[in-house]
Design a protein around this motif. Structure first.
Motif, PDB file in Angstrom:
ATOM      1  N   THR A  13      29.956   5.550  49.901  1.00 14.93           N
ATOM      2  CA  THR A  13      29.509   6.950  49.843  1.00 14.93           C
ATOM      3  C   THR A  13      30.460   7.856  49.075  1.00 14.93           C
ATOM      4  N   VAL A  50      26.452   7.098  61.858  1.00 15.96           N
ATOM      5  CA  VAL A  50      26.523   7.454  60.439  1.00 15.96           C
ATOM      6  C   VAL A  50      25.198   8.075  60.005  1.00 15.96           C
ATOM      7  N   THR A  90      31.582   1.696  54.228  1.00 17.62           N
ATOM      8  CA  THR A  90      30.753   2.906  54.147  1.00 17.62           C
ATOM      9  C   THR A  90      31.447   3.977  53.320  1.00 17.62           C
ATOM     10  N   GLY A 142      25.660  11.834  60.425  1.00 21.17           N
ATOM     11  CA  GLY A 142      25.836  12.044  58.987  1.00 21.17           C
ATOM     12  C   GLY A 142      24.676  12.836  58.417  1.00 21.17           C
ATOM     13  N   THR A 174      30.397  14.748  52.106  1.00 23.67           N
ATOM     14  CA  THR A 174      30.223  15.159  53.508  1.00 23.67           C
ATOM     15  C   THR A 174      30.068  13.932  54.407  1.00 23.67           C
ATOM     16  N   LEU A 175      29.277  12.971  53.952  1.00 24.87           N
ATOM     17  CA  LEU A 175      29.064  11.757  54.749  1.00 24.87           C
ATOM     18  C   LEU A 175      30.377  10.985  54.903  1.00 24.87           C
ATOM     19  N   THR A 176      31.123  10.900  53.800  1.00 26.89           N
ATOM     20  CA  THR A 176      32.432  10.238  53.856  1.00 26.89           C
ATOM     21  C   THR A 176      33.333  10.950  54.866  1.00 26.89           C
ATOM     22  N   MET A 220      24.967  16.496  56.725  1.00 32.93           N
ATOM     23  CA  MET A 220      24.490  16.756  55.363  1.00 32.93           C
ATOM     24  C   MET A 220      23.460  17.888  55.363  1.00 32.93           C
TER      25      MET A 220
END
Lengths: 251, 322
Positions: A244, A60, A240, A64, A186-188, A68
């Motif tokens: 997020t 992540v 998470t 991640g 984006t992270l999700t 990002m």
């Protein structure tokens, strides 16, 4: 959603505490239930589930972060150009962004994995690219609305240069929350996509690298008796995503 | 007359942008497939011995640029070719059409379900928000942010475990769909629709957008005037929500297509999602590219439709264009 910096730091520190995935294997301790020594028990290879769930956070953080970076770098750059200049750059961005965003993100990531091979790097870059149109469109829309505002005219009247108005007053002051929100998406997307491709049975993060997706996948395929073997990565993923995913429209 | 011409030009411009978007998507899809190492011949048992023959027959050789060029030239003439290994010899267009029609039976109810639930939740939870119902709707919205794959897993495992428990106790006879992954049934299809309509954060996003749409309308002067006159509000709301709802559907369509791949795989349902995944697994690039392009064209088409409908039904849009 407000992610406290302390919480994020704790997540990163926990994820990067030392862990050796190969040394953790122990056939004598396979499929143990939750208890002292192994607080969430062990998987079918005797590996500590709590430790692996903790270490799964590295994907992540690293993938991640890269996703990002790609989405933020390209998205803000292209969006800022289109929003500031308008006209042809904006039209070109609409056509390019329209084409890229029309391809479902999972399809785009699968195609990227077919072309460049599966793994955390491709997942990160694929998810980053899939998010570029959303970031660029958001930034372009905001800048297009702001560039003729009175405060911009007033700043010019005070002799402030275009570069400072553009970088500070427009980009930093007025779009950073918007960009942060899109990067949260984006992270999700990365977390969800990693678990999804692992579940679908291809292109996931390969062993011995630990990820929540491959933990879930192995737990389900091996038929491990310990419910935490799939419950822990599932809960970590869900938490998470919850943390997020943006809750409200930005101001 | 000049006003209509301006609207016509603006619509033509948007149509051109849409065509360019499809071209960009097509180039990207074809380019990624051209870059992919290996091909359909690798998946055949006697691949090495028939490679020379099949490579020229299937047009798999050549450099990266040559393959992209050939692929785009074929797509631009509407020649999607035939499936190579997944459904050998069947025209790709036929397979895409069948897949899309089959998947539409999941997509349309799922979209409707998502929209109805979202507007219901927005109407219920959009006010003061103190009621138990409002809190439940907010909780549902939060739950829907979980990855679709976890929902699918929970649904499949839950239904199987419950059925197995009932079977063991002799309370039911063995249902026809139980442990028969190849036979789609009502339970399985219903679960897939519910998950697709509710899951993968779509419901949360839809509810948020629906709340802001309703808030804009609630505070609009023409709604206040209609309310003061005692006129019917439902037709007014319906007319003004049509365009934003279409735009909302267009925005969430990519997520629905992605969800389609997951739920069709999880519930062993036939359709475009399953065909896409299987064609990728079989390295059947023409079919996979055809399906990916169909997804992209669907999204661009719905966006264009929402723009066109906006011009037809919304005088403000017409004025803005003119």
């Amino acid at each position: 959603m407000t992610l406290r910096p302390g919480l994020i730091l704790a997540f990163i520190v926990l994820a990067f505490l030392p862990y050796d995935p190969l040394a953790d294997v122990g056939a004598m301790a396979a499929d143990l239930g939750a208890g002292p020594g192994h607080w969430l028990g062990t998987d079918h290879l005797g590996r500590d589930i709590l430790a692996r769930t903790r270490v799964g956070g590295r994907i992540v953080v690293l993938s991640g972060g890269l996703a990002m970076l790609v989405a933020g770098g390209l998205g803000v750059g292209l969006g800022a150009l289109a929003g500031w200049f308008g006209g042809l750059p904006a039209a070109a961005l609409r056509a390019l962004g329209g084409g890229l965003s029309a391809i479902p993100s999972l399809v785009l990531v699968v195609l990227a994995c077919l072309a460049f091979g599966g793994g955390p790097l491709t997942l990160a870059i694929g998810c980053g690219f899939a998010s570029v149109p959303a970031v660029a469109e958001a930034v372009a829309g905001r800048l297009d609305a702001l560039r003729r505002e009175e405060f911009v005219v007033a700043a010019r009247g005070h002799g402030i240069g275009n570069a400072r108005i553009f970088l500070w007053h427009l980009l930093w002051v007025n779009t950073r929350r918007l960009v942060a929100r899109e990067l949260g998406v984006t992270l999700t997307l990365l977390v969800v996509t990693e678990v999804t491709v692992a579940y679908l049975g291809a292109f996931g993060v390969p062993e011995p690298t630990v990820s929540w997706g491959n933990m879930l996948d192995h737990a389900l395929r091996s038929g491990c008796a310990n419910p935490w073997s799939w419950g822990a990565p599932a809960l970590a993923t869900a938490a998470t995503v919850w943390a997020t995913a943006p809750a409200e429209e930005p101001t | 007359m000049a006003r209509f011409a301006a609207i016509g030009w603006a619509l033509a411009g948007r149509t051109l942008t849409s065509i360019l978007s499809v071209l960009v998507a097509g180039t990207l899809i074809v380019g990624l497939f051209a870059r992919a190492p290996g091909d359909a011949i690798d998946t055949l048992e006697n691949g090495d011995s028939v490679r020379a023959t099949l490579e020229s027959e299937w047009g798999l050789g050549g450099s990266f640029l040559a393959r992209v060029g050939t692929g785009m030239a074929r797509l631009s003439t509407g020649d999607f070719g035939e499936s190579l290994t997944y459904k050998p010899g069947v025209p790709v267009l036929d397979l895409v059409r069948t897949g899309v029609v089959t998947s539409a039976q999941l997509l349309l109810p799922a979209t409707l379900l998502g929209l109805v639930l979202a507007f219901g939740a927005a109407a219920l939870a959009g006010g003061a928000g103190g009621s138990a119902l409002a809190r439940i709707m907010r909780l549902l919205s939060g739950i829907s942010a979980l990855p679709l794959v976890l929902g699918a897993l929970a649904a499949v495992n839950g239904v199987n475990a419950a059925t197995w428990a009932l079977l063991e106790r002799g309370l039911i006879d063995r249902p026809s769909w139980f442990a028969l992954p190849e036979e789609p049934g009502l339970v399985r299809t219903g679960l897939a629709i519910a998950l697709l309509g509710f899951g993968s954060a779509r419901f949360a996003q839809l509810t948020r957008r629906a709340r802001s749409m309703l808030a804009v309308l609630d505070s609009a002067p023409f709604v206040a005037a209609e309310r003061a006159r005692g006129g019917p509000l439902v037709p007014l709301y319906a007319r003004h929500l049509l365009v934003p709802t279409l735009r909302l559907a267009a925005d969430t369509l990519p997520a629905l297509f992605a969800g389609l791949i997951v739920v069709e795989r999880a519930f062993h349902l036939p359709g475009a999602g399953t065909s896409f995944w299987e064609s990728c697994a079989h390295r059947d690039w023409p079919l996979a590219a055809g399906l990916a392009l169909a997804f992209a064209a669907g999204v661009v088409g719905l966006r264009l439709l929402s723009e066109a409908v906006a011009v037809v039904v919304d005088p403000r849009e017409r004025e803005a264009l003119a």
